[in-house]
Scaffold this active site. Sequence first.
Site, PDB file in Angstrom:
ATOM      1  N   SER A 129       0.866  -1.159   0.000  1.00 15.17           N
ATOM      2  CA  SER A 129       0.000   0.000   0.000  1.00 15.17           C
ATOM      3  C   SER A 129       0.917   1.227   0.000  1.00 15.17           C
ATOM      4  CB  SER A 129      -0.934  -0.013   1.200  1.00 15.17           C
ATOM      5  OG  SER A 129      -1.996   0.892   0.979  1.00 15.17           O
ATOM      6  N   GLU A 130       0.670   2.158  -0.915  1.00 13.61           N
ATOM      7  CA  GLU A 130       1.668   3.199  -1.179  1.00 13.61           C
ATOM      8  C   GLU A 130       1.873   4.179  -0.026  1.00 13.61           C
ATOM      9  OE1 GLU A 130      -1.089   2.637  -2.918  1.00 13.61           O
ATOM     10  OE2 GLU A 130      -2.025   4.475  -3.667  1.00 13.61           O
ATOM     11  N   ASN A 131       0.986   4.168   0.969  1.00 17.68           N
ATOM     12  CA  ASN A 131       1.208   5.036   2.121  1.00 17.68           C
ATOM     13  C   ASN A 131       2.326   4.516   3.032  1.00 17.68           C
ATOM     14  OD1 ASN A 131      -0.793   2.995   2.618  1.00 17.68           O
ATOM     15  ND2 ASN A 131      -1.117   3.903   4.620  1.00 17.68           N
TER      16      ASN A 131
END
Lengths: 208, 231
Positions: A46-48
Amino acid sequence: MFWSTEEMADEIINLFKPNSSVNLGIGMPTLIAERIPESLNIMIHSENGVLGVSGRPEKDKVSPTLINAGKETIAIKAGSSFFDSSLSFGMIRGGHIDYCVLGGMEVDVSRNLANWMVPGKKVTGMGGAMDLVNGTKKVIIMMNHFAKDGSPKLVNKCSLPLTGCNVVDLVVTELGIFQPINEKFKIIKLANDITIKELKMNMVNFEK
Amino acid sequence: MKQSPKVFKDAQTALADLKSGITLMSGGFGLCGIAENCIDAISAMNISDLTVISNNIGNSGRGLVKILVQDKIKKAYCSYVGGNPDLEERLLNKKIDVELVPQGTFSERIRAAGMGIRAFYTPTGFGTLIAEGKDIKIFDRPCILETALYADYAIIKAERGDSFGNLWFKETARNFSPLMAMAAKITIVEVEELVEVGEIDPNDVHLPGIFVQRIFQGKNYKNDIEFLVTK
Protein backbone atom coordinates in the site's frame (compact mmCIF):
# COMPACT_ATOMS: atom_id res chain seq x y z
CA MET A 1 -24.77 -13.88 -15.83
CA PHE A 2 -22.60 -10.90 -14.95
CA TRP A 3 -19.77 -11.53 -12.51
CA SER A 4 -20.29 -10.16 -9.01
CA THR A 5 -17.57 -7.92 -7.59
CA GLU A 6 -16.35 -10.93 -5.57
CA GLU A 7 -16.13 -13.03 -8.74
CA MET A 8 -14.25 -10.22 -10.50
CA ALA A 9 -11.82 -10.13 -7.56
CA ASP A 10 -11.33 -13.90 -7.78
CA GLU A 11 -10.71 -13.71 -11.55
CA ILE A 12 -7.96 -11.17 -10.87
CA ILE A 13 -6.47 -13.27 -8.06
CA ASN A 14 -6.26 -16.16 -10.55
CA LEU A 15 -3.96 -13.99 -12.68
CA PHE A 16 -1.42 -13.53 -9.86
CA LYS A 17 1.69 -15.72 -9.79
CA PRO A 18 2.56 -17.15 -6.36
CA ASN A 19 5.08 -15.15 -4.28
CA SER A 20 4.42 -11.92 -6.17
CA SER A 21 3.79 -8.36 -4.98
CA VAL A 22 0.56 -6.46 -5.63
CA ASN A 23 -0.64 -2.89 -5.13
CA LEU A 24 -4.40 -2.44 -4.80
CA GLY A 25 -6.13 0.83 -5.65
CA ILE A 26 -8.83 2.59 -3.66
CA GLY A 27 -12.41 1.28 -3.98
CA MET A 28 -13.32 -1.98 -5.72
CA PRO A 29 -9.75 -3.44 -5.80
CA THR A 30 -9.49 -3.28 -1.99
CA LEU A 31 -11.79 -6.32 -1.85
CA ILE A 32 -8.99 -8.42 -3.37
CA ALA A 33 -6.92 -8.12 -0.17
CA GLU A 34 -9.53 -10.10 1.76
CA ARG A 35 -9.83 -12.88 -0.81
CA ILE A 36 -6.23 -13.79 -1.66
CA PRO A 37 -5.54 -17.33 -0.38
CA GLU A 38 -2.66 -17.47 2.10
CA SER A 39 -1.07 -20.26 0.05
CA LEU A 40 -0.31 -17.82 -2.80
CA ASN A 41 2.10 -16.02 -0.43
CA ILE A 42 1.43 -12.61 -1.98
CA MET A 43 2.81 -9.41 -0.47
CA ILE A 44 0.28 -6.60 -0.73
CA HIS A 45 1.83 -3.15 -1.00
CA SER A 46 0.00 0.00 0.00
CA GLU A 47 1.67 3.20 -1.18
CA ASN A 48 1.21 5.04 2.12
CA GLY A 49 4.12 2.98 3.40
CA VAL A 50 3.47 -0.71 4.10
CA LEU A 51 4.31 -4.02 2.43
CA GLY A 52 2.45 -7.05 3.78
CA VAL A 53 -1.19 -5.97 4.20
CA SER A 54 -3.40 -8.90 5.19
CA GLY A 55 -6.90 -7.41 5.03
CA ARG A 56 -9.19 -6.28 7.83
CA PRO A 57 -7.99 -6.14 11.44
CA GLU A 58 -9.63 -7.85 14.42
CA LYS A 59 -11.71 -5.36 16.42
CA ASP A 60 -9.19 -5.28 19.31
CA LYS A 61 -6.16 -4.88 16.99
CA VAL A 62 -7.26 -1.64 15.30
CA SER A 63 -4.62 1.11 15.22
CA PRO A 64 -5.16 4.67 13.93
CA THR A 65 -1.64 4.62 12.50
CA LEU A 66 -2.12 1.33 10.62
CA ILE A 67 -4.09 2.14 7.46
CA ASN A 68 -4.05 1.52 3.71
CA ALA A 69 -4.02 4.13 0.94
CA GLY A 70 -7.83 4.25 1.12
CA LYS A 71 -7.43 5.39 4.77
CA GLU A 72 -9.09 2.19 6.00
CA THR A 73 -7.76 0.35 9.04
CA ILE A 74 -5.80 -2.78 8.10
CA ALA A 75 -3.97 -5.77 9.53
CA ILE A 76 -0.49 -6.90 8.50
CA LYS A 77 1.09 -10.32 8.21
CA ALA A 78 4.45 -11.80 9.22
CA GLY A 79 7.24 -10.47 7.03
CA SER A 80 5.68 -7.04 6.58
CA SER A 81 7.55 -3.73 6.74
CA PHE A 82 6.92 0.01 7.10
CA PHE A 83 8.72 2.79 5.23
CA ASP A 84 8.41 6.41 4.12
CA SER A 85 6.60 7.57 0.97
CA SER A 86 9.78 7.98 -1.06
CA LEU A 87 10.88 4.39 -0.50
CA SER A 88 7.30 3.26 -1.06
CA PHE A 89 7.18 4.94 -4.46
CA GLY A 90 10.69 3.71 -5.17
CA MET A 91 9.18 0.22 -5.01
CA ILE A 92 6.57 1.33 -7.55
CA ARG A 93 8.63 3.57 -9.84
CA GLY A 94 11.69 1.34 -9.69
CA GLY A 95 9.71 -1.56 -11.16
CA HIS A 96 9.75 -3.77 -8.06
CA ILE A 97 5.97 -4.34 -7.81
CA ASP A 98 4.57 -7.14 -9.99
CA TYR A 99 0.91 -6.08 -10.34
CA CYS A 100 -1.30 -3.12 -9.67
CA VAL A 101 -5.09 -3.27 -9.73
CA LEU A 102 -6.76 0.12 -10.17
CA GLY A 103 -10.25 1.40 -10.75
CA GLY A 104 -11.04 3.21 -13.99
CA MET A 105 -13.39 5.70 -15.62
CA GLU A 106 -12.29 4.90 -19.20
CA VAL A 107 -9.85 2.54 -20.91
CA ASP A 108 -9.25 2.70 -24.65
CA VAL A 109 -7.91 0.37 -27.33
CA SER A 110 -4.54 2.18 -27.29
CA ARG A 111 -3.97 1.04 -23.66
CA ASN A 112 -4.74 4.49 -22.26
CA LEU A 113 -6.38 4.92 -18.84
CA ALA A 114 -8.43 7.83 -17.47
CA ASN A 115 -9.41 7.71 -13.80
CA TRP A 116 -8.62 10.96 -11.98
CA MET A 117 -10.89 13.79 -13.10
CA VAL A 118 -13.94 14.93 -15.05
CA PRO A 119 -13.17 18.50 -16.21
CA GLY A 120 -15.37 21.07 -14.50
CA LYS A 121 -17.30 18.44 -12.55
CA LYS A 122 -15.20 16.19 -10.40
CA VAL A 123 -11.58 16.04 -9.29
CA THR A 124 -10.37 13.13 -7.20
CA GLY A 125 -6.74 13.66 -8.06
CA MET A 126 -4.37 11.03 -9.33
CA GLY A 127 -2.90 10.01 -5.98
CA GLY A 128 -0.38 7.30 -6.81
CA ALA A 129 -2.13 6.09 -9.98
CA MET A 130 0.15 7.86 -12.48
CA ASP A 131 3.20 6.34 -10.79
CA LEU A 132 1.61 2.89 -10.55
CA VAL A 133 0.63 2.64 -14.22
CA ASN A 134 4.12 3.65 -15.33
CA GLY A 135 6.07 1.65 -12.76
CA THR A 136 4.44 -1.71 -12.03
CA LYS A 137 5.13 -4.68 -14.27
CA LYS A 138 1.48 -5.48 -15.04
CA VAL A 139 -1.39 -2.99 -14.90
CA ILE A 140 -4.88 -4.45 -14.36
CA ILE A 141 -7.98 -2.24 -14.38
CA MET A 142 -10.97 -3.47 -12.35
CA MET A 143 -14.14 -1.56 -13.11
CA ASN A 144 -17.80 -1.70 -14.04
CA HIS A 145 -18.28 -2.23 -17.77
CA PHE A 146 -20.77 0.63 -18.06
CA ALA A 147 -20.94 4.13 -16.59
CA LYS A 148 -24.00 5.25 -14.60
CA ASP A 149 -25.56 6.67 -17.79
CA GLY A 150 -25.23 3.27 -19.48
CA SER A 151 -22.36 4.20 -21.78
CA PRO A 152 -19.48 1.71 -22.02
CA LYS A 153 -16.26 2.54 -20.20
CA LEU A 154 -14.19 0.51 -22.67
CA VAL A 155 -13.87 2.95 -25.55
CA ASN A 156 -12.04 3.56 -28.81
CA LYS A 157 -10.45 6.73 -27.46
CA CYS A 158 -10.55 8.12 -23.93
CA SER A 159 -12.37 11.45 -23.73
CA LEU A 160 -11.34 12.23 -20.12
CA PRO A 161 -7.87 13.45 -19.10
CA LEU A 162 -5.44 10.53 -19.09
CA THR A 163 -3.79 8.94 -16.08
CA GLY A 164 -1.36 7.04 -18.26
CA CYS A 165 -0.53 6.65 -21.91
CA ASN A 166 -0.09 3.15 -23.40
CA VAL A 167 0.01 1.47 -19.98
CA VAL A 168 -3.00 -0.86 -19.47
CA ASP A 169 -2.39 -4.62 -19.76
CA LEU A 170 -5.81 -6.04 -18.83
CA VAL A 171 -9.32 -4.82 -18.03
CA VAL A 172 -11.58 -6.92 -15.81
CA THR A 173 -15.29 -6.02 -15.75
CA GLU A 174 -18.48 -7.85 -14.78
CA LEU A 175 -18.65 -9.06 -18.40
CA GLY A 176 -15.19 -10.53 -18.75
CA ILE A 177 -11.45 -10.02 -19.12
CA PHE A 178 -10.22 -7.89 -22.01
CA GLN A 179 -6.79 -6.99 -23.36
CA PRO A 180 -6.26 -3.76 -25.30
CA ILE A 181 -3.94 -4.75 -28.12
CA ASN A 182 -3.48 -3.78 -31.80
CA GLU A 183 -6.10 -1.03 -31.46
CA LYS A 184 -8.77 -3.52 -30.36
CA PHE A 185 -10.01 -5.15 -27.17
CA LYS A 186 -9.16 -8.83 -27.31
CA ILE A 187 -11.50 -11.08 -25.33
CA ILE A 188 -9.47 -13.17 -22.89
CA LYS A 189 -12.48 -14.58 -21.03
CA LEU A 190 -16.22 -13.92 -20.86
CA ALA A 191 -18.47 -14.23 -17.82
CA ASN A 192 -20.91 -17.16 -17.99
CA ASP A 193 -23.56 -16.80 -20.70
CA ILE A 194 -22.26 -13.44 -21.89
CA THR A 195 -22.21 -13.40 -25.69
CA ILE A 196 -20.07 -11.41 -28.06
CA LYS A 197 -23.27 -9.89 -29.38
CA GLU A 198 -23.82 -8.20 -26.03
CA LEU A 199 -20.31 -6.77 -26.15
CA LYS A 200 -20.76 -5.40 -29.65
CA MET A 201 -23.49 -3.17 -28.30
CA ASN A 202 -20.65 -1.17 -26.78
CA MET A 203 -19.47 -0.03 -30.19
CA VAL A 204 -15.93 -1.07 -29.40
CA ASN A 205 -13.70 -3.19 -31.60
CA PHE A 206 -13.71 -6.49 -29.77
CA GLU A 207 -11.76 -9.41 -31.14
CA LYS A 208 -12.03 -12.96 -29.95
CA MET B 1 14.68 17.22 30.48
CA LYS B 2 18.21 18.55 29.91
CA GLN B 3 18.57 21.97 28.34
CA SER B 4 18.35 21.77 24.55
CA PRO B 5 17.97 24.73 22.17
CA LYS B 6 15.59 22.63 20.07
CA VAL B 7 13.02 21.85 22.74
CA PHE B 8 10.02 24.19 22.86
CA LYS B 9 7.17 24.38 25.33
CA ASP B 10 4.26 23.92 22.95
CA ALA B 11 2.96 24.56 19.42
CA GLN B 12 2.33 28.27 20.03
CA THR B 13 5.93 28.99 21.00
CA ALA B 14 7.42 26.69 18.35
CA LEU B 15 5.39 28.37 15.59
CA ALA B 16 5.59 31.96 16.87
CA ASP B 17 7.64 33.31 13.93
CA LEU B 18 5.38 32.00 11.13
CA LYS B 19 4.34 34.85 8.85
CA SER B 20 1.89 35.39 6.01
CA GLY B 21 3.12 34.27 2.59
CA ILE B 22 5.39 31.43 3.76
CA THR B 23 5.59 27.97 2.19
CA LEU B 24 4.60 25.24 4.62
CA MET B 25 4.95 21.47 4.33
CA SER B 26 2.62 19.34 6.45
CA GLY B 27 3.16 15.62 7.00
CA GLY B 28 0.54 12.89 7.12
CA PHE B 29 -1.48 10.63 4.83
CA GLY B 30 -5.13 11.58 5.13
CA LEU B 31 -5.38 12.14 8.89
CA CYS B 32 -2.75 9.51 9.72
CA GLY B 33 0.36 11.09 11.24
CA ILE B 34 -0.74 14.72 10.95
CA ALA B 35 0.70 17.42 13.25
CA GLU B 36 -2.56 18.07 15.10
CA ASN B 37 -1.19 20.58 17.65
CA CYS B 38 0.62 22.62 14.99
CA ILE B 39 -2.44 22.74 12.73
CA ASP B 40 -4.64 23.92 15.62
CA ALA B 41 -2.06 26.59 16.51
CA ILE B 42 -1.88 27.87 12.91
CA SER B 43 -5.67 27.99 12.68
CA ALA B 44 -5.59 30.34 15.71
CA MET B 45 -2.88 32.59 14.19
CA ASN B 46 -3.54 35.71 12.17
CA ILE B 47 -1.59 34.71 9.05
CA SER B 48 -2.68 34.14 5.46
CA ASP B 49 -1.53 33.66 1.84
CA LEU B 50 0.12 30.37 2.75
CA THR B 51 1.51 27.98 0.17
CA VAL B 52 0.83 24.53 1.60
CA ILE B 53 2.49 21.31 0.44
CA SER B 54 0.65 18.28 1.81
CA ASN B 55 -0.64 15.06 0.23
CA ASN B 56 -4.32 15.63 1.06
CA ILE B 57 -4.67 19.15 2.59
CA GLY B 58 -6.65 17.48 5.36
CA ASN B 59 -9.53 15.09 4.87
CA SER B 60 -13.12 14.51 5.93
CA GLY B 61 -13.39 18.08 7.26
CA ARG B 62 -10.43 17.62 9.60
CA GLY B 63 -6.67 18.30 9.71
CA LEU B 64 -5.54 21.08 7.35
CA VAL B 65 -9.18 21.60 6.31
CA LYS B 66 -9.38 23.80 9.44
CA ILE B 67 -6.95 26.24 7.80
CA LEU B 68 -8.37 25.73 4.30
CA VAL B 69 -11.87 26.83 5.29
CA GLN B 70 -10.41 29.94 6.94
CA ASP B 71 -9.13 30.87 3.45
CA LYS B 72 -5.57 31.12 4.74
CA ILE B 73 -4.23 28.98 1.88
CA LYS B 74 -3.34 30.76 -1.38
CA LYS B 75 -1.75 27.81 -3.15
CA ALA B 76 -1.76 24.08 -2.46
CA TYR B 77 0.40 21.24 -3.77
CA CYS B 78 -1.19 17.83 -3.25
CA SER B 79 -1.85 14.51 -4.98
CA TYR B 80 -5.35 13.57 -3.89
CA VAL B 81 -8.60 15.52 -3.52
CA GLY B 82 -11.02 12.61 -3.03
CA GLY B 83 -12.52 12.63 0.47
CA ASN B 84 -11.90 16.37 0.81
CA PRO B 85 -15.05 18.14 -0.49
CA ASP B 86 -13.90 21.51 0.92
CA LEU B 87 -10.80 21.35 -1.27
CA GLU B 88 -12.65 20.02 -4.33
CA GLU B 89 -15.17 22.87 -4.15
CA ARG B 90 -12.42 25.51 -3.91
CA LEU B 91 -10.50 23.86 -6.74
CA LEU B 92 -13.47 23.60 -9.13
CA ASN B 93 -14.51 27.21 -8.38
CA LYS B 94 -10.90 28.41 -8.70
CA LYS B 95 -10.89 29.93 -5.21
CA ILE B 96 -7.39 28.66 -4.58
CA ASP B 97 -4.54 27.66 -6.87
CA VAL B 98 -4.04 23.88 -6.68
CA GLU B 99 -1.15 22.04 -8.29
CA LEU B 100 -1.97 18.33 -8.42
CA VAL B 101 1.20 16.26 -8.35
CA PRO B 102 1.36 12.47 -8.85
CA GLN B 103 2.09 11.05 -5.40
CA GLY B 104 5.42 9.43 -6.30
CA THR B 105 6.57 12.59 -8.05
CA PHE B 106 5.30 14.57 -5.05
CA SER B 107 7.37 12.56 -2.55
CA GLU B 108 10.39 12.48 -4.86
CA ARG B 109 10.30 16.25 -5.45
CA ILE B 110 10.31 16.74 -1.67
CA ARG B 111 13.05 14.16 -1.17
CA ALA B 112 15.10 15.79 -3.96
CA ALA B 113 14.95 19.16 -2.20
CA GLY B 114 16.30 17.61 0.99
CA MET B 115 19.01 15.72 -0.89
CA GLY B 116 20.36 18.68 -2.86
CA ILE B 117 18.98 17.39 -6.17
CA ARG B 118 17.54 20.22 -8.24
CA ALA B 119 15.47 18.18 -10.71
CA PHE B 120 14.99 14.71 -12.15
CA TYR B 121 13.39 12.96 -15.14
CA THR B 122 10.55 10.45 -14.65
CA PRO B 123 8.09 8.64 -16.95
CA THR B 124 5.26 9.33 -14.45
CA GLY B 125 2.76 11.72 -16.04
CA PHE B 126 4.06 11.45 -19.60
CA GLY B 127 1.22 11.95 -22.10
CA THR B 128 -1.04 13.54 -19.46
CA LEU B 129 -1.98 17.08 -18.36
CA ILE B 130 0.86 16.86 -15.81
CA ALA B 131 3.44 16.94 -18.60
CA GLU B 132 2.17 20.19 -20.14
CA GLY B 133 4.91 22.80 -20.41
CA LYS B 134 7.57 20.47 -19.00
CA ASP B 135 10.80 19.43 -20.67
CA ILE B 136 10.54 15.94 -22.20
CA LYS B 137 13.55 13.74 -22.83
CA ILE B 138 13.67 10.18 -24.13
CA PHE B 139 15.76 7.69 -22.17
CA ASP B 140 14.48 4.09 -22.47
CA ARG B 141 11.06 5.78 -22.47
CA PRO B 142 9.87 9.38 -22.70
CA CYS B 143 10.32 11.16 -19.37
CA ILE B 144 9.33 14.56 -18.02
CA LEU B 145 11.49 16.93 -15.99
CA GLU B 146 10.32 17.53 -12.42
CA THR B 147 11.90 20.05 -10.06
CA ALA B 148 12.57 19.91 -6.31
CA LEU B 149 9.94 21.21 -3.87
CA TYR B 150 11.28 23.35 -1.01
CA ALA B 151 9.58 24.90 2.01
CA ASP B 152 10.25 27.54 4.64
CA TYR B 153 8.73 25.40 7.39
CA ALA B 154 7.60 21.78 7.86
CA ILE B 155 5.19 20.67 10.58
CA ILE B 156 5.35 16.96 11.30
CA LYS B 157 4.41 14.48 14.00
CA ALA B 158 6.37 11.49 15.32
CA GLU B 159 5.59 8.90 17.96
CA ARG B 160 8.85 9.41 19.87
CA GLY B 161 11.50 12.06 19.60
CA ASP B 162 14.52 13.03 21.70
CA SER B 163 15.81 16.48 22.59
CA PHE B 164 18.27 16.42 19.63
CA GLY B 165 15.34 15.73 17.28
CA ASN B 166 16.01 12.07 16.50
CA LEU B 167 12.64 10.59 15.55
CA TRP B 168 10.88 7.26 15.60
CA PHE B 169 7.59 6.87 13.71
CA LYS B 170 4.85 4.32 14.30
CA GLU B 171 3.50 2.06 11.55
CA THR B 172 2.20 3.94 8.49
CA ALA B 173 2.35 7.34 10.23
CA ARG B 174 5.83 7.92 8.75
CA ASN B 175 4.73 8.60 5.14
CA PHE B 176 5.92 12.04 3.92
CA SER B 177 7.18 13.38 7.27
CA PRO B 178 10.91 12.43 7.12
CA LEU B 179 11.11 13.77 3.55
CA MET B 180 9.49 17.06 4.50
CA ALA B 181 11.81 17.41 7.48
CA MET B 182 14.74 17.25 5.06
CA ALA B 183 13.22 19.68 2.53
CA ALA B 184 12.24 22.54 4.84
CA LYS B 185 14.52 25.26 6.25
CA ILE B 186 12.86 24.96 9.66
CA THR B 187 11.25 21.68 10.72
CA ILE B 188 8.94 21.73 13.72
CA VAL B 189 8.12 18.35 15.25
CA GLU B 190 5.46 17.40 17.75
CA VAL B 191 5.70 14.04 19.45
CA GLU B 192 3.51 11.72 21.47
CA GLU B 193 6.52 11.14 23.71
CA LEU B 194 9.52 13.45 24.16
CA VAL B 195 12.53 11.64 25.64
CA GLU B 196 16.14 12.39 26.62
CA VAL B 197 18.92 11.81 24.09
CA GLY B 198 20.07 8.22 24.34
CA GLU B 199 16.62 6.83 25.00
CA ILE B 200 16.02 5.99 21.34
CA ASP B 201 18.43 3.25 20.22
CA PRO B 202 20.56 4.65 17.35
CA ASN B 203 19.57 1.53 15.37
CA ASP B 204 15.95 2.61 15.58
CA VAL B 205 16.27 6.27 14.55
CA HIS B 206 14.07 6.77 11.46
CA LEU B 207 15.05 10.41 11.01
CA PRO B 208 18.33 11.77 12.43
CA GLY B 209 17.92 14.94 14.47
CA ILE B 210 20.10 17.03 12.14
CA PHE B 211 16.96 17.58 10.05
CA VAL B 212 14.92 18.87 13.02
CA GLN B 213 15.13 22.45 14.31
CA ARG B 214 12.33 22.51 16.91
CA ILE B 215 10.54 19.81 18.88
CA PHE B 216 7.86 19.80 21.55
CA GLN B 217 5.76 17.40 23.57
CA GLY B 218 2.31 17.31 21.97
CA LYS B 219 -0.97 16.91 23.82
CA ASN B 220 -4.67 16.03 23.49
CA TYR B 221 -4.24 13.82 20.43
CA LYS B 222 -7.40 12.69 18.66
CA ASN B 223 -5.63 10.30 16.23
CA ASP B 224 -8.81 10.07 14.17
CA ILE B 225 -9.55 7.00 12.08
CA GLU B 226 -11.16 7.94 8.76
CA PHE B 227 -12.59 4.57 7.79
CA LEU B 228 -12.86 1.99 10.53
CA VAL B 229 -13.17 -1.48 8.98
CA THR B 230 -12.79 -4.69 10.97
CA LYS B 231 -13.32 -8.42 10.53
